[in-house]
Design a protein around this motif. Structure first.
Motif, mmCIF file in Angstrom:
data_model
loop_
_atom_site.group_PDB
_atom_site.id
_atom_site.type_symbol
_atom_site.label_atom_id
_atom_site.label_comp_id
_atom_site.label_asym_id
_atom_site.label_seq_id
_atom_site.Cartn_x
_atom_site.Cartn_y
_atom_site.Cartn_z
ATOM 1 N N TYR A 55 0.829 -1.196 0.000
ATOM 2 C CA TYR A 55 0.000 0.000 0.000
ATOM 3 C C TYR A 55 0.866 1.248 0.000
ATOM 4 N N ARG A 56 0.599 2.126 -0.931
ATOM 5 C CA ARG A 56 1.137 3.481 -0.974
ATOM 6 C C ARG A 56 -0.059 4.368 -1.289
ATOM 7 N N PRO A 57 -0.359 5.362 -0.451
ATOM 8 C CA PRO A 57 -1.567 6.176 -0.667
ATOM 9 C C PRO A 57 -1.689 6.728 -2.088
ATOM 10 N N GLY A 58 -0.631 7.283 -2.635
ATOM 11 C CA GLY A 58 -0.696 7.845 -3.981
ATOM 12 C C GLY A 58 -1.028 6.805 -5.033
ATOM 13 N N HIS A 59 -0.576 5.588 -4.820
ATOM 14 C CA HIS A 59 -0.865 4.494 -5.751
ATOM 15 C C HIS A 59 -2.329 4.071 -5.625
ATOM 16 N N ALA A 60 -2.764 3.765 -4.412
ATOM 17 C CA ALA A 60 -4.137 3.290 -4.200
ATOM 18 C C ALA A 60 -5.161 4.349 -4.595
ATOM 19 N N ASP A 61 -4.883 5.617 -4.290
ATOM 20 C CA ASP A 61 -5.832 6.690 -4.583
ATOM 21 C C ASP A 61 -5.989 6.953 -6.077
ATOM 22 N N ASN A 62 -5.091 6.441 -6.886
ATOM 23 C CA ASN A 62 -5.159 6.631 -8.334
ATOM 24 C C ASN A 62 -5.349 5.317 -9.087
ATOM 25 N N PHE A 63 -5.716 4.275 -8.391
ATOM 26 C CA PHE A 63 -5.881 2.948 -8.980
ATOM 27 C C PHE A 63 -7.354 2.735 -9.295
ATOM 28 N N VAL A 64 -7.657 2.311 -10.516
ATOM 29 C CA VAL A 64 -9.038 2.083 -10.935
ATOM 30 C C VAL A 64 -9.151 0.692 -11.562
ATOM 31 N N MET A 65 -10.182 -0.033 -11.152
ATOM 32 C CA MET A 65 -10.516 -1.328 -11.763
ATOM 33 C C MET A 65 -11.876 -1.177 -12.445
ATOM 34 N N HIS A 66 -12.033 -1.848 -13.583
ATOM 35 C CA HIS A 66 -13.300 -1.838 -14.313
ATOM 36 C C HIS A 66 -13.775 -3.275 -14.413
ATOM 37 N N LEU A 67 -14.975 -3.537 -13.906
ATOM 38 C CA LEU A 67 -15.557 -4.871 -13.950
ATOM 39 C C LEU A 67 -16.806 -4.823 -14.813
ATOM 40 N N LEU A 68 -16.793 -5.541 -15.915
ATOM 41 C CA LEU A 68 -17.941 -5.615 -16.812
ATOM 42 C C LEU A 68 -18.791 -6.814 -16.406
ATOM 43 N N VAL A 69 -20.078 -6.571 -16.140
ATOM 44 C CA VAL A 69 -20.988 -7.610 -15.665
ATOM 45 C C VAL A 69 -22.214 -7.687 -16.574
ATOM 46 N N ALA A 70 -22.970 -8.764 -16.433
ATOM 47 C CA ALA A 70 -24.178 -8.939 -17.246
ATOM 48 C C ALA A 70 -25.332 -8.075 -16.742
ATOM 49 N N ASP A 71 -25.422 -7.871 -15.413
ATOM 50 C CA ASP A 71 -26.544 -7.130 -14.831
ATOM 51 C C ASP A 71 -26.019 -6.232 -13.711
ATOM 52 N N VAL A 72 -25.765 -4.979 -14.046
ATOM 53 C CA VAL A 72 -25.181 -4.043 -13.077
ATOM 54 C C VAL A 72 -26.134 -3.770 -11.913
ATOM 55 N N ASP A 73 -27.427 -3.742 -12.183
ATOM 56 C CA ASP A 73 -28.382 -3.486 -11.106
ATOM 57 C C ASP A 73 -28.418 -4.648 -10.108
ATOM 58 N N ALA A 74 -28.273 -5.862 -10.588
ATOM 59 C CA ALA A 74 -28.216 -7.018 -9.691
ATOM 60 C C ALA A 74 -26.969 -6.955 -8.811
ATOM 61 N N TRP A 75 -25.833 -6.550 -9.384
ATOM 62 C CA TRP A 75 -24.603 -6.390 -8.589
ATOM 63 C C TRP A 75 -24.796 -5.320 -7.524
ATOM 64 N N HIS A 76 -25.385 -4.207 -7.916
ATOM 65 C CA HIS A 76 -25.594 -3.119 -6.964
ATOM 66 C C HIS A 76 -26.516 -3.577 -5.828
ATOM 67 N N GLN A 77 -27.580 -4.269 -6.172
ATOM 68 C CA GLN A 77 -28.509 -4.762 -5.149
ATOM 69 C C GLN A 77 -27.820 -5.769 -4.232
ATOM 70 N N HIS A 78 -26.988 -6.629 -4.795
ATOM 71 C CA HIS A 78 -26.232 -7.596 -3.987
ATOM 72 C C HIS A 78 -25.373 -6.868 -2.951
ATOM 73 N N LEU A 79 -24.672 -5.818 -3.380
ATOM 74 C CA LEU A 79 -23.821 -5.064 -2.460
ATOM 75 C C LEU A 79 -24.656 -4.390 -1.376
ATOM 76 N N ARG A 80 -25.823 -3.885 -1.736
ATOM 77 C CA ARG A 80 -26.740 -3.302 -0.744
ATOM 78 C C ARG A 80 -27.222 -4.384 0.234
ATOM 79 N N ASN A 81 -27.636 -5.535 -0.316
ATOM 80 C CA ASN A 81 -28.138 -6.618 0.537
ATOM 81 C C ASN A 81 -27.082 -7.099 1.527
ATOM 82 N N GLU A 82 -25.829 -7.110 1.094
ATOM 83 C CA GLU A 82 -24.733 -7.556 1.960
ATOM 84 C C GLU A 82 -24.268 -6.454 2.920
ATOM 85 N N ARG A 83 -24.878 -5.274 2.807
ATOM 86 C CA ARG A 83 -24.545 -4.139 3.683
ATOM 87 C C ARG A 83 -23.055 -3.806 3.639
#
Length: 129
Positions: A55-83
């Protein structure tokens, strides 16, 4: 055989608190396939990455991952359900349709790494506004 053929590419995602980040990624839906010497291999379907105990703050703060999924709303709801927001004190935006023909939302991990989780919408670019 093409000597320049590629097999796969993986990012090394930084972790401020390696144990916490390992739990986070399992809780959001990735499977920890292996771990050793401060590197954990995570996968969901055909998508994978390496979490590193680095971990280096400057590295982590500028790091971006892109995840392509079949159903973005289902992923979002899953994250909400898991709190996930409450359990990990992370940022989780609402899904939005983007002009580049994707519906996505942003999320940060416990180290500040930004994730854009998206699905393709297809068709022509969306109209402004």
């Amino acid at each position: 055989m093409d000597r320049l053929a590629t097999i796969e590419i993986k990012a090394f995602v930084p972790a401020r608190d390696y144990a916490l980040s390992r739990r986070f990624y399992v809780d959001i839906g990735f499977e920890e396939k292996s771990e050793g010497d401060g590197v954990a291999y995570f996968a969901a379907g055909e998508c994978s990455f390496l979490l590193q105990d680095f971990y280096r703050p400057g590295h982590a703060d500028n790091f971006v991952m892109h995840l392509l999924v079949a159903d973005v709303d289902a992923w979002h709801q899953h994250l909400r359900n898991e709190r996930i927001v409450e359990r990990y004190d992370i940022r989780l935006d609402e899904p939005e349709d983007r002009p580049w023909r994707m519906r996505d939302f942003c999320m940060t991990d416990p180290s500040g790494v930004l994730w854009r989780i998206a699905q393709n919408l297809g068709g022509r670019p969306l109209a402004d506004g």
